[in-house]
Write a protein that holds these residues in place. Sequence first.
Motif, PDB file in Angstrom:
ATOM      1  N   VAL A 188       0.793  -1.308   0.005  1.00  0.00           N
ATOM      2  CA  VAL A 188       0.035  -0.116   0.037  1.00  0.00           C
ATOM      3  C   VAL A 188       0.872   1.285   0.263  1.00  0.00           C
ATOM      4  O   VAL A 188       0.521   2.263  -0.933  1.00  0.00           O
ATOM      5  CB  VAL A 188      -1.046   0.199   1.178  1.00  0.00           C
ATOM      6  N   THR A 189       1.728   1.355   0.872  1.00  0.00           N
ATOM      7  CA  THR A 189       2.710   2.661   1.010  1.00  0.00           C
ATOM      8  C   THR A 189       4.228   1.925   1.011  1.00  0.00           C
ATOM      9  O   THR A 189       4.371   0.699   1.338  1.00  0.00           O
ATOM     10  CB  THR A 189       2.468   3.439   2.209  1.00  0.00           C
ATOM     11  N   GLY A 190       5.083   2.984   0.825  1.00  0.00           N
ATOM     12  CA  GLY A 190       6.647   2.745   0.878  1.00  0.00           C
ATOM     13  C   GLY A 190       7.367   3.163  -0.120  1.00  0.00           C
ATOM     14  O   GLY A 190       6.817   3.156  -1.357  1.00  0.00           O
ATOM     15  N   THR A 191       8.643   3.735  -0.072  1.00  0.00           N
ATOM     16  CA  THR A 191       9.227   4.433  -0.924  1.00  0.00           C
ATOM     17  C   THR A 191       9.816   3.430  -1.970  1.00  0.00           C
ATOM     18  O   THR A 191       9.847   3.662  -3.128  1.00  0.00           O
ATOM     19  CB  THR A 191      10.313   5.114  -0.343  1.00  0.00           C
ATOM     20  N   ALA A 192      10.269   2.281  -1.427  1.00  0.00           N
ATOM     21  CA  ALA A 192      11.014   1.223  -2.175  1.00  0.00           C
ATOM     22  C   ALA A 192       9.695   0.062  -2.728  1.00  0.00           C
ATOM     23  O   ALA A 192       8.994  -0.080  -1.850  1.00  0.00           O
ATOM     24  CB  ALA A 192      11.933   0.452  -1.526  1.00  0.00           C
ATOM     25  N   GLU A 193       9.958  -0.418  -3.740  1.00  0.00           N
ATOM     26  CA  GLU A 193       9.119  -1.478  -4.368  1.00  0.00           C
ATOM     27  C   GLU A 193       9.491  -2.780  -3.810  1.00  0.00           C
ATOM     28  O   GLU A 193      10.452  -3.218  -3.937  1.00  0.00           O
ATOM     29  CB  GLU A 193       9.061  -1.369  -5.811  1.00  0.00           C
ATOM     30  N   LEU A 194       8.608  -3.441  -2.973  1.00  0.00           N
ATOM     31  CA  LEU A 194       8.793  -4.667  -2.163  1.00  0.00           C
ATOM     32  C   LEU A 194       8.409  -5.774  -3.357  1.00  0.00           C
ATOM     33  O   LEU A 194       7.510  -5.728  -4.106  1.00  0.00           O
ATOM     34  CB  LEU A 194       7.935  -4.983  -1.063  1.00  0.00           C
ATOM     35  N   GLU A 195       9.344  -6.951  -3.180  1.00  0.00           N
ATOM     36  CA  GLU A 195       8.997  -7.866  -4.122  1.00  0.00           C
ATOM     37  C   GLU A 195       8.360  -9.075  -3.636  1.00  0.00           C
ATOM     38  O   GLU A 195       8.914  -9.645  -2.651  1.00  0.00           O
ATOM     39  CB  GLU A 195      10.265  -8.548  -4.702  1.00  0.00           C
ATOM     40  N   LEU A 196       6.985  -9.169  -3.571  1.00  0.00           N
ATOM     41  CA  LEU A 196       6.152  -9.896  -2.723  1.00  0.00           C
ATOM     42  C   LEU A 196       6.138 -11.379  -3.318  1.00  0.00           C
ATOM     43  O   LEU A 196       5.749 -11.545  -4.474  1.00  0.00           O
ATOM     44  CB  LEU A 196       4.855  -9.485  -2.403  1.00  0.00           C
ATOM     45  N   ASN A 197       6.636 -12.333  -2.489  1.00  0.00           N
ATOM     46  CA  ASN A 197       6.738 -13.809  -3.003  1.00  0.00           C
ATOM     47  C   ASN A 197       5.453 -14.413  -2.320  1.00  0.00           C
ATOM     48  O   ASN A 197       4.978 -14.066  -1.404  1.00  0.00           O
ATOM     49  CB  ASN A 197       7.920 -14.656  -2.474  1.00  0.00           C
ATOM     50  N   ASP A 198       4.757 -15.182  -3.057  1.00  0.00           N
ATOM     51  CA  ASP A 198       3.600 -15.974  -2.557  1.00  0.00           C
ATOM     52  C   ASP A 198       2.487 -15.140  -2.474  1.00  0.00           C
ATOM     53  O   ASP A 198       1.930 -15.224  -1.245  1.00  0.00           O
ATOM     54  CB  ASP A 198       3.883 -17.117  -1.590  1.00  0.00           C
ATOM     55  N   ALA A 199       2.141 -14.102  -3.109  1.00  0.00           N
ATOM     56  CA  ALA A 199       1.347 -13.097  -2.558  1.00  0.00           C
ATOM     57  C   ALA A 199      -0.080 -13.398  -2.576  1.00  0.00           C
ATOM     58  O   ALA A 199      -0.968 -12.796  -2.264  1.00  0.00           O
ATOM     59  CB  ALA A 199       1.492 -11.480  -3.502  1.00  0.00           C
ATOM     60  N   ASP A 200      -0.367 -14.686  -3.219  1.00  0.00           N
ATOM     61  CA  ASP A 200      -1.776 -14.982  -3.393  1.00  0.00           C
ATOM     62  C   ASP A 200      -1.946 -16.330  -2.518  1.00  0.00           C
ATOM     63  O   ASP A 200      -2.830 -17.389  -2.588  1.00  0.00           O
ATOM     64  CB  ASP A 200      -2.101 -15.810  -4.965  1.00  0.00           C
ATOM     65  N   THR A 201      -1.179 -16.423  -1.535  1.00  0.00           N
ATOM     66  CA  THR A 201      -1.205 -17.406  -0.365  1.00  0.00           C
ATOM     67  C   THR A 201      -1.448 -16.877   0.899  1.00  0.00           C
ATOM     68  O   THR A 201      -1.524 -15.632   1.009  1.00  0.00           O
ATOM     69  CB  THR A 201      -0.044 -18.520  -0.356  1.00  0.00           C
ATOM     70  N   ARG A 202      -1.850 -17.733   1.947  1.00  0.00           N
ATOM     71  CA  ARG A 202      -1.958 -17.229   3.283  1.00  0.00           C
ATOM     72  C   ARG A 202      -0.673 -16.669   3.767  1.00  0.00           C
ATOM     73  O   ARG A 202      -0.666 -15.587   4.820  1.00  0.00           O
ATOM     74  CB  ARG A 202      -2.254 -18.456   4.254  1.00  0.00           C
ATOM     75  N   ALA A 203       0.541 -17.001   3.410  1.00  0.00           N
ATOM     76  CA  ALA A 203       1.793 -16.238   4.000  1.00  0.00           C
ATOM     77  C   ALA A 203       2.507 -15.818   2.731  1.00  0.00           C
ATOM     78  O   ALA A 203       2.835 -16.396   1.869  1.00  0.00           O
ATOM     79  CB  ALA A 203       2.632 -17.558   4.498  1.00  0.00           C
ATOM     80  N   VAL A 204       2.986 -14.470   2.976  1.00  0.00           N
ATOM     81  CA  VAL A 204       3.888 -13.660   1.920  1.00  0.00           C
ATOM     82  C   VAL A 204       5.299 -13.615   2.496  1.00  0.00           C
ATOM     83  O   VAL A 204       5.326 -13.382   3.831  1.00  0.00           O
ATOM     84  CB  VAL A 204       3.054 -12.255   1.506  1.00  0.00           C
ATOM     85  N   SER A 205       6.116 -13.485   1.654  1.00  0.00           N
ATOM     86  CA  SER A 205       7.615 -13.156   2.297  1.00  0.00           C
ATOM     87  C   SER A 205       8.217 -12.236   1.295  1.00  0.00           C
ATOM     88  O   SER A 205       7.663 -11.927   0.014  1.00  0.00           O
ATOM     89  CB  SER A 205       8.300 -14.552   2.162  1.00  0.00           C
ATOM     90  N   PHE A 206       9.260 -11.247   1.846  1.00  0.00           N
ATOM     91  CA  PHE A 206       9.827 -10.502   1.053  1.00  0.00           C
ATOM     92  C   PHE A 206      11.170 -10.258   1.923  1.00  0.00           C
ATOM     93  O   PHE A 206      11.490 -10.338   2.797  1.00  0.00           O
ATOM     94  CB  PHE A 206       9.075  -9.268   0.640  1.00  0.00           C
ATOM     95  N   ILE A 207      12.305  -9.494   1.054  1.00  0.00           N
ATOM     96  CA  ILE A 207      13.637  -9.034   1.614  1.00  0.00           C
ATOM     97  C   ILE A 207      13.146  -7.617   2.101  1.00  0.00           C
ATOM     98  O   ILE A 207      12.951  -6.911   1.215  1.00  0.00           O
ATOM     99  CB  ILE A 207      14.566  -9.235   0.560  1.00  0.00           C
ATOM    100  N   ALA A 208      13.436  -7.437   3.287  1.00  0.00           N
ATOM    101  CA  ALA A 208      13.202  -6.040   3.744  1.00  0.00           C
ATOM    102  C   ALA A 208      14.239  -5.127   2.766  1.00  0.00           C
ATOM    103  O   ALA A 208      15.559  -5.407   2.906  1.00  0.00           O
ATOM    104  CB  ALA A 208      13.608  -5.935   5.276  1.00  0.00           C
ATOM    105  N   PRO A 209      13.795  -3.809   2.341  1.00  0.00           N
ATOM    106  CA  PRO A 209      14.702  -2.982   1.602  1.00  0.00           C
ATOM    107  C   PRO A 209      15.808  -2.479   2.664  1.00  0.00           C
ATOM    108  O   PRO A 209      15.533  -2.568   3.951  1.00  0.00           O
ATOM    109  CB  PRO A 209      13.946  -2.083   1.237  1.00  0.00           C
TER     110      PRO A 209
END
Length: 462
Positions: free
Chosen positions: A69-90
């Motif tokens: 929704v917000t944030g200056t850097a674009e997060l690469e969201l992994n498994d965004a269509d499942t119960r658990a999402v993951s990403f590398i903190a910028p």
Amino acid sequence: MMQKVSILIVMITLILSIQSCDKGNSDTDVSPVANAGDDLIVTELSNVVITNIESDANSSEFSYLWSQVTGTAELELNDADTRAVSFIAPPYSQGKEYQLSLTVANESGETDTDFVTVMIVPFDVSENQDNFTKISFYTASYPPTPSGFDLPDTVSIQQVEILDDSNVIIAGTRSEWEDSAVAFKSVDSGDSWMPVFWHNHGAGTYLIGMRVVDQDIIYMLSFGNGSFSLLKSENGGTDWAWVLPAESQYRHPSIEHPDSFVFIDEHTGFVSNMRTINGGLNWTEMADLNQVTPIYFLGFGFALACSDEGAIFKSLDSGDTWQELAPTSSFPSCNSIFFQSATEGFLISENQLFKTIDGGLTWNLVYVASESHFLSDVKFLNDIGYLTIDTYLLDGKHIILKSYDAGGNWSQVYSSELMSFQAVGLSEDLVIFGGDDLDPCYEHELSCNTSMKNSYILKSVD
């Protein structure tokens, strides 16, 4: 009369059964509940996992969608269509607050949405300081060596080779003027060091690389004034002799990739697209690869070569013939390749890390650093691996990541604003990182006492 009673009982039973079925059907269409959990505080460049914490007994009937929704850097969201999402903190420098939304929907089209805020905090080196020791391997006031050569003011380490639990060789280039190739040796697991080689043949001289054939035979290559020079040690790096002296007849417009210099045994070696079969005395150009550099001979019976266009070539006969693999557009360049078996390897391409499990036929992206960072080196020993990351930013952080699962996930274990990490040496009991010491003193030469300048390695026995 009894017949009427029996019919009535059957009818009541059927009605109750139907009601029970209707009730069961209505229960399966459960309204969705989204609960992204409490707001999080995470360390920069750490692996973040957020899970919908509601207990979904019939989770297969729900759909999930995580969005930034917000944030200056674009997060690469992994498994965004499942119960658990993951990403590398910028990195913290790119922003400290991000908000994500979770929307859960059922088959009837009902939805529920929840939000979670992720706060990024800078990595605190003190958290893991006890696991690392910063050791000065060289200072400009170093005592004269037995050979009497005059050492440079500062040294940038480009390669670390751990021969055994005690003997370690590091090699690099004079930092300020890039006019010397140098090497140091430790016989006490990196706690103390002695210079074993230094050579200067003009501006633009730098170390290409060092290749260990076995614990005794080591080759070292430097480049300057358009030609490369080759040295050989037959006693584990203590003494060195010229195979090809400076200003040799073998000239090359540019050799920038350390991994393009390899020796697979005492006789057969490669420098870019040239090959020797007599220990470096003579070199011939491999015609099939006259436009392809660098070559990465990886052992395990094969070699890989990359072109600037992203094509990959493979040789199974020590470079006699090459086969072009399927063109690869996934990565723009090949900065470094490391294989720990005939099938499993890693490729660094600028700020991205790729992994193959089929000997280089296909590659999958396993890590991406921010655009202000670039990956320097990667080493693995079984499932344990280290990845070093440098930055283009003057006030940025230089980072070491560690993986415990063969590159599937990474966690930050060290960072520094005053030391970059360009090379990793890894054994069962020892890890050594080498690079540049970025002491602010270097930026203010007029106010510095050059005799007090130090160059460091970073050591861990964890």
